[in-house]
Scaffold this active site. Structure first.
Site, PDB file in Angstrom:
ATOM      1  N   SER A 202      -8.413 -22.756 -20.364  1.00 13.62           N
ATOM      2  CA  SER A 202      -7.370 -22.432 -21.339  1.00 13.62           C
ATOM      3  C   SER A 202      -7.347 -23.543 -22.376  1.00 13.62           C
ATOM      4  CB  SER A 202      -6.011 -22.383 -20.620  1.00 13.62           C
ATOM      5  OG  SER A 202      -4.950 -22.325 -21.548  1.00 13.62           O
TER       6      SER A 202
ATOM      7  N   TYR B 136       0.119 -24.647 -13.579  1.00 12.90           N
ATOM      8  CA  TYR B 136      -0.908 -23.857 -14.284  1.00 12.90           C
ATOM      9  C   TYR B 136      -1.821 -24.774 -15.104  1.00 12.90           C
ATOM     10  CZ  TYR B 136      -2.693 -20.417 -17.715  1.00 12.90           C
ATOM     11  OH  TYR B 136      -3.487 -19.640 -18.526  1.00 12.90           O
TER      12      TYR B 136
HETATM   13  N1  LIG Z   1      -3.578 -14.605 -22.463  1.00  9.87           N
HETATM   14  C1  LIG Z   1      -3.611 -15.861 -22.836  1.00  9.87           C
HETATM   15  O1  LIG Z   1      -2.999 -16.239 -23.838  1.00  9.87           O
HETATM   16  C2  LIG Z   1      -4.449 -16.858 -22.073  1.00  9.87           C
HETATM   17  C3  LIG Z   1      -4.642 -18.111 -22.642  1.00  9.87           C
HETATM   18  C4  LIG Z   1      -5.418 -19.048 -21.972  1.00  9.87           C
HETATM   19  C5  LIG Z   1      -6.000 -18.730 -20.758  1.00  9.87           C
HETATM   20  N2  LIG Z   1      -5.785 -17.512 -20.219  1.00  9.87           N
HETATM   21  C6  LIG Z   1      -6.429 -17.235 -18.926  1.00  9.87           C
HETATM   22  O2  LIG Z   1      -7.244 -16.094 -19.056  1.00  9.87           O
HETATM   23  C7  LIG Z   1      -7.333 -15.431 -17.796  1.00  9.87           C
HETATM   24  C8  LIG Z   1      -6.952 -13.975 -17.979  1.00  9.87           C
HETATM   25  O3  LIG Z   1      -5.654 -13.952 -18.518  1.00  9.87           O
HETATM   26  P1  LIG Z   1      -4.991 -12.650 -19.146  1.00  9.87           P
HETATM   27  O4  LIG Z   1      -4.116 -13.123 -20.220  1.00  9.87           O
HETATM   28  O5  LIG Z   1      -6.013 -11.611 -19.413  1.00  9.87           O
HETATM   29  O6  LIG Z   1      -4.064 -12.268 -17.905  1.00  9.87           O
HETATM   30  P2  LIG Z   1      -3.584 -10.863 -17.327  1.00  9.87           P
HETATM   31  O7  LIG Z   1      -2.401 -11.164 -16.476  1.00  9.87           O
HETATM   32  O8  LIG Z   1      -3.451  -9.915 -18.430  1.00  9.87           O
HETATM   33  O9  LIG Z   1      -4.820 -10.480 -16.407  1.00  9.87           O
HETATM   34  C9  LIG Z   1      -5.128 -11.255 -15.263  1.00  9.87           C
HETATM   35  C10 LIG Z   1      -5.753 -10.355 -14.226  1.00  9.87           C
HETATM   36  O10 LIG Z   1      -6.026 -11.159 -13.062  1.00  9.87           O
HETATM   37  C11 LIG Z   1      -5.697 -10.388 -11.905  1.00  9.87           C
HETATM   38  N3  LIG Z   1      -5.414 -11.271 -10.772  1.00  9.87           N
HETATM   39  C12 LIG Z   1      -4.307 -12.018 -10.564  1.00  9.87           C
HETATM   40  N4  LIG Z   1      -4.397 -12.645  -9.379  1.00  9.87           N
HETATM   41  C13 LIG Z   1      -5.584 -12.288  -8.830  1.00  9.87           C
HETATM   42  C14 LIG Z   1      -6.233 -12.615  -7.617  1.00  9.87           C
HETATM   43  N5  LIG Z   1      -5.669 -13.422  -6.711  1.00  9.87           N
HETATM   44  N6  LIG Z   1      -7.461 -12.071  -7.367  1.00  9.87           N
HETATM   45  C15 LIG Z   1      -8.030 -11.225  -8.260  1.00  9.87           C
HETATM   46  N7  LIG Z   1      -7.442 -10.860  -9.416  1.00  9.87           N
HETATM   47  C16 LIG Z   1      -6.236 -11.401  -9.707  1.00  9.87           C
HETATM   48  C17 LIG Z   1      -4.458  -9.593 -12.333  1.00  9.87           C
HETATM   49  O11 LIG Z   1      -4.254  -8.488 -11.489  1.00  9.87           O
HETATM   50  C18 LIG Z   1      -4.811  -9.225 -13.775  1.00  9.87           C
HETATM   51  O12 LIG Z   1      -5.479  -7.991 -13.857  1.00  9.87           O
HETATM   52  C19 LIG Z   1      -6.409 -16.189 -16.848  1.00  9.87           C
HETATM   53  O13 LIG Z   1      -7.171 -17.102 -16.071  1.00  9.87           O
HETATM   54  C20 LIG Z   1      -5.481 -16.927 -17.790  1.00  9.87           C
HETATM   55  O14 LIG Z   1      -4.963 -18.096 -17.201  1.00  9.87           O
HETATM   56  C21 LIG Z   1      -5.029 -16.561 -20.836  1.00  9.87           C
END
Ligand SMILES: NC(=O)c1ccc[n+]([C@@H]2O[C@H](COP(=O)([O-])OP(=O)(O)OC[C@H]3O[C@@H](n4cnc5c(N)ncnc54)[C@H](O)[C@@H]3O)[C@@H](O)[C@H]2O)c1
Length: 250
Positions: free
Chosen positions: A141, A154
């Site tokens: 991130s 986190y």
């Molecule tokens: N959206 C943002 O702004 C952002 C920014 C920086 C980093 N991220 C990172 O990107 C990644 C995806 O984020 P996103 O925004 O698409 O999130 P999201 O919540 O939309 O999707 C995350 C997915 O991970 C799945 N998940 C959760 N726990 C799990 C587990 N134990 N085993 C398998 N699957 C699991 C959920 O069911 C979900 O489908 C994450 O690692 C998040 O930390 C997101």
């Protein structure tokens, strides 16, 4: 973007958001893609198949070491190899100051956001060693290189994912396995929508601090992940790539 015809790719957290966009990207580039999520992304995989792409869903909790091993074994038994892996599944901790985060919240965040990446990488690497190479991208991130209020557990995990990526990249560079991290800025996904729902002023505040003047799109992360997994990035290894509209250097 070069073709990924004949390649086998897996994406965790592929039911929604960034993971789903990356799975779609791999499929559209010609790979057979395994969409992995704790909520099995059956419909998402079926939709890709109905559009003529090659996709399959798999239910797995990435924090469960044995379940991850079984999944990688299944992928290799079914498809013969694993060329690219995007370890992306993640959860947020409830937003509050560090000393108020409970042990349970800390432990679950570490179990998914750090141990989940550890578990997946371990078995992916063991397979990639057998087949003579591969490419791995771990989702960190912008919070992997900066702090963020109320998100201590986190953010600690996202920093750790970069450390894990860099060290593993050194360990396996000579074996043809490239390991990089992607550091998304604020991307409009269900996770970000949930944060903004809890704090209605957040979107305005965030956009004010993003020099690009907007949130990112999941496809913009997918494009970077696909490039990192492609031969075009053949000398890019152990890198943590910020894709954040200049937020973290602002
Ligand atoms: N959206 C943002 O702004 C952002 C920014 C920086 C980093 N991220 C990172 O990107 C990644 C995806 O984020 P996103 O925004 O698409 O999130 P999201 O919540 O939309 O999707 C995350 C997915 O991970 C799945 N998940 C959760 N726990 C799990 C587990 N134990 N085993 C398998 N699957 C699991 C959920 O069911 C979900 O489908 C994450 O690692 C998040 O930390 C997101």
């Amino acid at each position: 973007m070069e073709t990924m015809n004949g390649k086998v790719a897996m994406v965790t957290g592929a039911a929604a958001g960034i993971g789903l966009a990356c799975a779609e990207g791999f499929a559209k580039a010609g790979a057979t893609v395994i969409l992995v999520d704790i909520n099995e992304p059956k419909e998402q995989a079926e939709k890709l198949n109905s559009e003529g792409y090659k996709a399959v869903s798999y239910r797995c909790d990435v924090s469960d070491t044995q379940a991850v091993k079984t999944m990688i074994d299944w992928i290799v038994t079914t498809y013969g190899r694993l060329d690219a892996a995007h370890n992306n599944a993640g959860i947020q901790t409830p937003q509050r100051p560090m000393a108020e985060i409970t042990d349970e919240e800390f432990d679950r965040t570490v179990a998914v956001d750090l141990k989940g990446v550890w578990n997946c990488m371990r078995y992916e690497i063991l397979q990639m060693l057998k087949q003579g190479g591969g490419a791995i991208v771990n989702t960190s991130s912008q919070g992997g290189v900066t702090g963020f209020p109320g998100q201590a557990a986190y953010i600690a995990c996202k920093h750790a994912v970069i450390g894990l990526t860099r060290t593993a990249a050194i360990d396996y560079a000579a074996k043809g396995i490239r390991i990089n991290a992607i550091c998304p800025g604020v991307i409009r996904t269900p996770m970000a929508e949930e944060l903004m729902r809890r704090n209605p002023d957040l979107e305005k505040e965030l956009v004010r601090d993003i020099p690009a003047g907007r949130l990112g799109k999941p496809e913009e992360i997918a494009n970077a992940v696909l490039w990192l997994c492609s031969e075009q990035a053949s000398f890019v290894d152990g890198h943590a790539l910020l894709v954040d509209g200049a937020f973290s250097i602002h």
